[in-house]
Design a protein around this motif. Sequence first.
Motif, mmCIF file in Angstrom:
data_model
loop_
_atom_site.group_PDB
_atom_site.id
_atom_site.type_symbol
_atom_site.label_atom_id
_atom_site.label_comp_id
_atom_site.label_asym_id
_atom_site.label_seq_id
_atom_site.Cartn_x
_atom_site.Cartn_y
_atom_site.Cartn_z
ATOM 1 N N THR A 116 0.822 -1.221 0.000
ATOM 2 C CA THR A 116 0.000 0.000 0.000
ATOM 3 C C THR A 116 0.851 1.263 0.000
ATOM 4 N N LEU A 117 2.122 1.146 -0.361
ATOM 5 C CA LEU A 117 2.961 2.344 -0.418
ATOM 6 C C LEU A 117 2.620 3.132 -1.675
ATOM 7 N N GLY A 118 2.411 4.419 -1.490
ATOM 8 C CA GLY A 118 2.133 5.302 -2.604
ATOM 9 C C GLY A 118 2.764 6.658 -2.371
ATOM 10 N N GLY A 119 3.237 7.263 -3.447
ATOM 11 C CA GLY A 119 3.863 8.570 -3.318
ATOM 12 C C GLY A 119 3.759 9.356 -4.607
ATOM 13 N N PHE A 120 3.738 10.673 -4.492
ATOM 14 C CA PHE A 120 3.712 11.548 -5.659
ATOM 15 C C PHE A 120 4.474 12.818 -5.309
ATOM 16 N N ILE A 133 4.597 10.820 0.497
ATOM 17 C CA ILE A 133 4.909 9.397 0.383
ATOM 18 C C ILE A 133 4.455 8.733 1.678
ATOM 19 N N ALA A 134 3.660 7.664 1.557
ATOM 20 C CA ALA A 134 3.126 7.031 2.762
ATOM 21 C C ALA A 134 2.643 5.628 2.452
ATOM 22 N N ARG A 135 2.476 4.862 3.534
ATOM 23 C CA ARG A 135 1.685 3.640 3.510
ATOM 24 C C ARG A 135 0.428 3.905 4.321
ATOM 25 N N GLU A 136 -0.471 2.958 4.356
ATOM 26 C CA GLU A 136 -1.737 3.204 5.049
ATOM 27 C C GLU A 136 -1.527 3.559 6.523
ATOM 28 N N GLU A 137 -0.513 3.007 7.149
ATOM 29 C CA GLU A 137 -0.309 3.223 8.580
ATOM 30 C C GLU A 137 0.945 4.035 8.893
ATOM 31 N N ARG A 138 1.569 4.614 7.861
ATOM 32 C CA ARG A 138 2.778 5.403 8.126
ATOM 33 C C ARG A 138 2.986 6.421 7.014
ATOM 34 N N VAL A 139 3.317 7.641 7.402
ATOM 35 C CA VAL A 139 3.636 8.703 6.458
ATOM 36 C C VAL A 139 5.146 8.890 6.462
ATOM 37 N N PHE A 140 5.773 8.727 5.290
ATOM 38 C CA PHE A 140 7.222 8.874 5.184
ATOM 39 C C PHE A 140 7.631 10.320 4.906
ATOM 40 N N GLY A 156 -12.011 12.568 4.618
ATOM 41 C CA GLY A 156 -12.711 11.297 4.764
ATOM 42 C C GLY A 156 -13.881 11.124 3.820
ATOM 43 N N LYS A 157 -14.044 12.031 2.845
ATOM 44 C CA LYS A 157 -15.148 11.907 1.901
ATOM 45 C C LYS A 157 -14.839 10.909 0.791
ATOM 46 N N LYS A 158 -13.569 10.660 0.559
ATOM 47 C CA LYS A 158 -13.150 9.661 -0.418
ATOM 48 C C LYS A 158 -12.190 8.699 0.268
ATOM 49 N N GLY A 159 -12.187 7.477 -0.178
ATOM 50 C CA GLY A 159 -11.313 6.485 0.424
ATOM 51 C C GLY A 159 -11.964 5.810 1.618
ATOM 52 N N GLU A 160 -11.227 4.895 2.219
ATOM 53 C CA GLU A 160 -11.751 4.120 3.346
ATOM 54 C C GLU A 160 -10.618 3.835 4.323
ATOM 55 N N ARG A 161 -10.890 4.019 5.600
ATOM 56 C CA ARG A 161 -9.918 3.744 6.651
ATOM 57 C C ARG A 161 -9.970 2.252 6.983
ATOM 58 N N THR A 162 -8.827 1.589 6.957
ATOM 59 C CA THR A 162 -8.779 0.146 7.212
ATOM 60 C C THR A 162 -8.556 -0.203 8.674
ATOM 61 N N SER A 163 -8.047 0.736 9.468
ATOM 62 C CA SER A 163 -7.824 0.492 10.899
ATOM 63 C C SER A 163 -7.856 1.832 11.625
ATOM 64 N N PRO A 164 -8.016 1.815 12.952
ATOM 65 C CA PRO A 164 -8.065 3.092 13.682
ATOM 66 C C PRO A 164 -6.802 3.924 13.545
ATOM 67 N N SER A 166 -4.774 3.920 10.795
ATOM 68 C CA SER A 166 -4.406 4.115 9.392
ATOM 69 C C SER A 166 -4.945 5.439 8.877
ATOM 70 N N LEU A 167 -4.444 5.827 7.728
ATOM 71 C CA LEU A 167 -4.946 7.023 7.059
ATOM 72 C C LEU A 167 -6.392 6.793 6.609
ATOM 73 N N PRO A 168 -7.151 7.852 6.424
ATOM 74 C CA PRO A 168 -8.543 7.678 5.982
ATOM 75 C C PRO A 168 -8.664 7.295 4.509
ATOM 76 N N PHE A 169 -7.573 6.921 3.891
ATOM 77 C CA PHE A 169 -7.590 6.542 2.472
ATOM 78 C C PHE A 169 -6.369 5.676 2.195
ATOM 79 N N ASN A 170 -6.405 5.011 1.082
ATOM 80 C CA ASN A 170 -5.245 4.260 0.606
ATOM 81 C C ASN A 170 -4.341 5.226 -0.153
ATOM 82 N N PRO A 171 -3.062 5.335 0.197
ATOM 83 C CA PRO A 171 -2.189 6.298 -0.492
ATOM 84 C C PRO A 171 -2.136 6.107 -2.005
#
Length: 347
Positions: A116-120, A133-140, A156-164, A166-171
């Motif tokens: 789930t690592l994503g960056g731009f 740059i981040a993963r769902e549970e960590r911001v790099f 939180g209007k787009k995306g989905e939080r997978t755990s308490p 985690s980020l409110p979206f998938n990076p």
Amino acid sequence: MPQQLGENAAIVTFWFVTAADPHAIIRSGPRADRGFGRKYLAQLNPAWPITPIGQFSLSRSAPASANEFYIAGFPGVTIIQTALEDVSSMESLDPRILKSMPASDIYVFAENEHTTLGGFAHIRGDAIKRSFIAREERVFEDIGVPGGFEAPYWAGKKGERTSPLSLPFNPIELVREAQRAWLGFDPATSPDINVVAFAVDGRPEPRIAAPRRQPSVDEVTQNAAEKLGLRESADYDDYEQHDIPDRVVPHRVVDGAGKVARAAQSLGKTLFRAGRDLGSTVAERLRHTDRKTTPAPPDTVRSTDTGRGDAPRPTARDEDSGGTSRRGRRPGADEDLYSGDPGTTEP
């Protein structure tokens, strides 16, 4: 694959843009130049053994793997895709790639769906305008002011939080939103982006099987004669040793078979033309048989001596010498039954 390189590895795509409308360049459907990609890699690292491994659409193929580069150089737009071991920050990216092409704007997009690592990132000149740059549970890394396209995800209007935690979206979802906002189109659904693929790990170039050669008429005849077991007949003693192989086909047999084949072909053409002419003749006759003909009017009997309604005039057969009709009259005793003349008898 990125998961084999490490948890911080990702597929990274670099866009070097000088055109005002990158989408217009891609929409025109340009074709990547293989020579450009080879020269680019040779300048990037002269020690690399460069091997072309294919040319295809970027959006319709698997992403680049380790030691692979997908390259496309178009007027105003250059695209480089490769797999990097560490993309946890902009500083970890290879500076040779970032400075390899002159461009007014450089856009970097990184994805690893397994972690789930994503960056731009957006670089203009020497300044980093925005980098995340981040993963769902960590911001790099989080540099610069977030763009307007990011607001619905952070709210939180787009995306989905997978755990308490985690980020409110998938990076990765935010990476693809950044592509649409910065490039002006979605590369995943855009017209095909033609790229040339290269490997730099010394692998051999893939070979493409050459098309099978069609055998000639003489070769077909020779093979057929060999399969039939034809060989030259010779007068020899059964006890005499001969070195002639069992399946030797003389030239005269091959020539004779070739003549027969050509004669059969000529005969077939002649029969075909004759059948075609016969079919045309029959069709023409059948076409004329469908026409209707007008029957000739029956002959009419004109009567000038008698008026309408008069009885028909008796003929000579119906009259005797006295002018009376013989029809219905019985012959007399002295009248010949066969000749009809009175007073004549056979002697």
